[in-house]
Write a protein that holds these residues in place. Structure first.
Motif, short mmCIF file in Angstrom:
data_model
loop_
_atom_site.label_atom_id
_atom_site.label_comp_id
_atom_site.label_asym_id
_atom_site.label_seq_id
_atom_site.Cartn_x
_atom_site.Cartn_y
_atom_site.Cartn_z
N LYS A 199 -8.95 5.67 -7.67
CA LYS A 199 -7.86 5.02 -7.87
C LYS A 199 -8.07 4.77 -9.54
O LYS A 199 -9.07 4.62 -9.85
N SER A 231 -5.02 -0.30 -3.48
CA SER A 231 -6.39 0.29 -3.32
C SER A 231 -7.05 0.57 -4.52
O SER A 231 -6.64 0.86 -5.49
N GLY A 282 -7.57 -0.21 0.87
CA GLY A 282 -6.12 -0.45 0.77
C GLY A 282 -5.28 0.26 2.02
O GLY A 282 -4.25 0.45 1.95
N THR A 283 -6.23 0.28 3.01
CA THR A 283 -5.42 0.33 4.37
C THR A 283 -5.58 -0.93 5.13
O THR A 283 -4.47 -1.15 5.57
N ASP A 305 3.58 0.62 -1.11
CA ASP A 305 2.18 1.16 -1.21
C ASP A 305 1.91 1.69 -2.76
O ASP A 305 2.43 2.61 -2.97
C1 LIG Z 1 -5.80 5.38 -1.19
C2 LIG Z 1 -4.66 5.22 -0.68
C3 LIG Z 1 -4.45 4.41 0.53
C4 LIG Z 1 -5.71 3.93 1.07
O1 LIG Z 1 -6.53 3.08 0.50
P1 LIG Z 1 -8.15 3.07 0.68
O2 LIG Z 1 -8.60 2.05 -0.24
O3 LIG Z 1 -8.72 4.28 0.62
O4 LIG Z 1 -8.27 2.49 2.31
C5 LIG Z 1 -3.12 3.92 0.86
N1 LIG Z 1 -2.27 4.68 0.17
C6 LIG Z 1 -2.39 5.46 -0.40
C7 LIG Z 1 -1.18 6.37 -1.06
C8 LIG Z 1 -3.50 5.89 -1.02
O5 LIG Z 1 -3.74 6.88 -1.87
#
Ligand SMILES: *Cc1c(COP(=O)(O)O)cnc(C)c1O
Length: 412
Positions: free
Chosen positions: A201, A196, A75-76, A172
């Motif tokens: 999550k 993500s 999620g990045t 996001d």
């Molecule tokens: C977890 C998260 C991300 C990033 O996700 P990853 O899969 O860990 O790279 C981005 N934004 C928020 C608010 C998050 O909690």
């Protein structure tokens, strides 16, 4: 000395939950999925736009009322791909809330743009639309609204201000799988919705992410960004090639992740309904003993999602009791709670030099103070406990609130 049940445990009373309540097990696992993973393994169709991945991306997009889903490694890179696809880069400013996981800001750095942090609303702890509008400059090109913990950013206000100023909107939604705003899925309101699937999550496959969009052109660009330039459905040797200047990467995930997620997706709505029920039970227990309040749902949330359940003690009788003492008092009653995020620019992992980002107005009081010093968080598996446990959790908070004066006199 006899202990009294109406005394706080920290002051010698008996604890409200003598057997500490535990959150539900996380992540959920089942044997059917294990069997299907074995079959997928034996099939050898593990990656590269596999049928398993395509099926999940379609289903996930449909679940959130979006036309396209582009499945990725985390999620990045989803956020980074969204920015790249939107053409955001060096010289651009991107407005985002000070309170979020670092990834939201790092994605902006990765594309060479400047993050501009603005404050959050005290109610939802999400982007304050007025603060966002005040931070706009001629260089602003996009705004990232983060749906945080158990709140939703005001999608109407954010999309309206973006329209007025001709900005792109990225949602996001890392914390908000399955959430609905005014009946329509989160992630389908902005130009792109980023999710993500990291292990913590509410829908998870260890790692993973997806971008949703209703825009055919953006969907094609994001797909190419994550798949070294190939368009969806293209095979090696048969590439149309990405548009000039579009920087493409390998941000692919595997079919194993897509399979795990697809199997969980069917249970997501029920999960959120259970989470909301637990939240309501806890909140109902607080009404007779003011002191703690629950983070507000999205103003038009018709199905609120949760990464954490957040309670705040920022007004009323507990406002002057130090957080550390409240945490001790809650723990003594049988409820051990963890911490939450502070502002990104104060995070130990955020090592960006001050020249590379901006904090609107120089500071963000709600994110810096209320959202750090007055919050009490439980990760979402706490919301999957039975009704009796939920009532007990609520009663612990209510008991501590009812003894605000005892706690205050203990601090002097
Ligand atoms: C977890 C998260 C991300 C990033 O996700 P990853 O899969 O860990 O790279 C981005 N934004 C928020 C608010 C998050 O909690």
């Amino acid at each position: 000395m006899a202990t009294r049940s109406d005394q706080l445990a920290i002051q010698g009373g008996s604890p409200a939950c003598p057997v500490p309540i535990k959150p539900a097990a996380w992540p959920p696992v089942d044997n059917d999925t294990a069997d299907q993973l074995r079959e997928l393994y034996l099939s050898g169709q593990w990656s590269f736009d596999s049928p398993t991945e395509q099926a999940f991306a379609r289903a996930y997009a449909a679940h959130h009322d979006a036309r396209h889903g582009v499945f990725m490694a985390n999620g990045t890179v989803t956020l980074e791909s969204a920015l790249v696809a939107l053409g955001v880069g060096p010289g651009d400013e991107v407005i985002l809330p000070a309170l979020t996981w670092m990834a939201t800001a790092m994605a902006v750095h990765y594309v060479g743009a400047t993050p501009v942090f603005v404050d959050v609303e005290p109610t939802t702890l999400c982007l304050d639309p007025a603060a966002a509008e005040a931070a706009i400059t001629p260089r602003t090109s996009a705004v990232i609204a983060v749906h945080l913990y158990g709140g939703m950013a005001d999608l109407e206000a954010v999309t309206a201000l973006a329209k007025r100023h001709n900005l792109a909107v990225i949602e996001d939604c890392a914390h908000m799988q399955g959430g609905k705003w005014a009946g329509r899925g989160v992630g389908s309101w902005g130009d792109v919705g980023s999710f993500s699937f990291q292990q913590s999550k509410t829908l998870s496959s260890g790692e993973g992410g997806i971008c949703l969009t209703n825009d055919d052109r953006l969907a094609d660009r994001m797909f190419r960004v994550k798949h070294i330039g190939y368009a969806s459905g293209e095979r090696q040797g048969l590439a149309s090639g990405p548009p000039a200047g579009l920087m493409c990467h390998n941000f692919r995930a595997t079919a194993f992740q897509a399979l795990i997620l697809h199997n969980q997706l069917g249970q997501l709505e029920d999960r959120l309904v259970r989470y909301n029920r637990t939240r309501d039970i806890i909140e109902a227990e607080l009404t007779d003993a003011p002191g703690f309040r629950v983070q507000s749902r999205g103003r038009k949330a018709t199905l609120q999602g949760y990464y954490n359940l957040i309670l705040l003690a920022d007004e009323g009788p507990l406002a002057d009791v130090p957080r550390s003492l409240l945490l001790e008092a809650l723990a003594a009653e049988g409820l051990r709670l963890g911490g939450t995020y502070g502002p990104v620019y104060r995070h130990a992992l955020y090592n960006m030099s001050a020249q590379t980002y901006r904090v609107a107005e120089g500071r963000c009081p709600v994110a810096e103070e209320t959202a750090c010093n007055r919050v009490f968080g439980m990760s979402h598996p706490w919301l999957d406990v039975d009704a009796e446990s939920a009532r007990t959790i609520g009663r612990v908070f209510a008991k501590v609130a009812a003894h605000a004066e005892d706690l205050l006199s203990a601090t002097v």
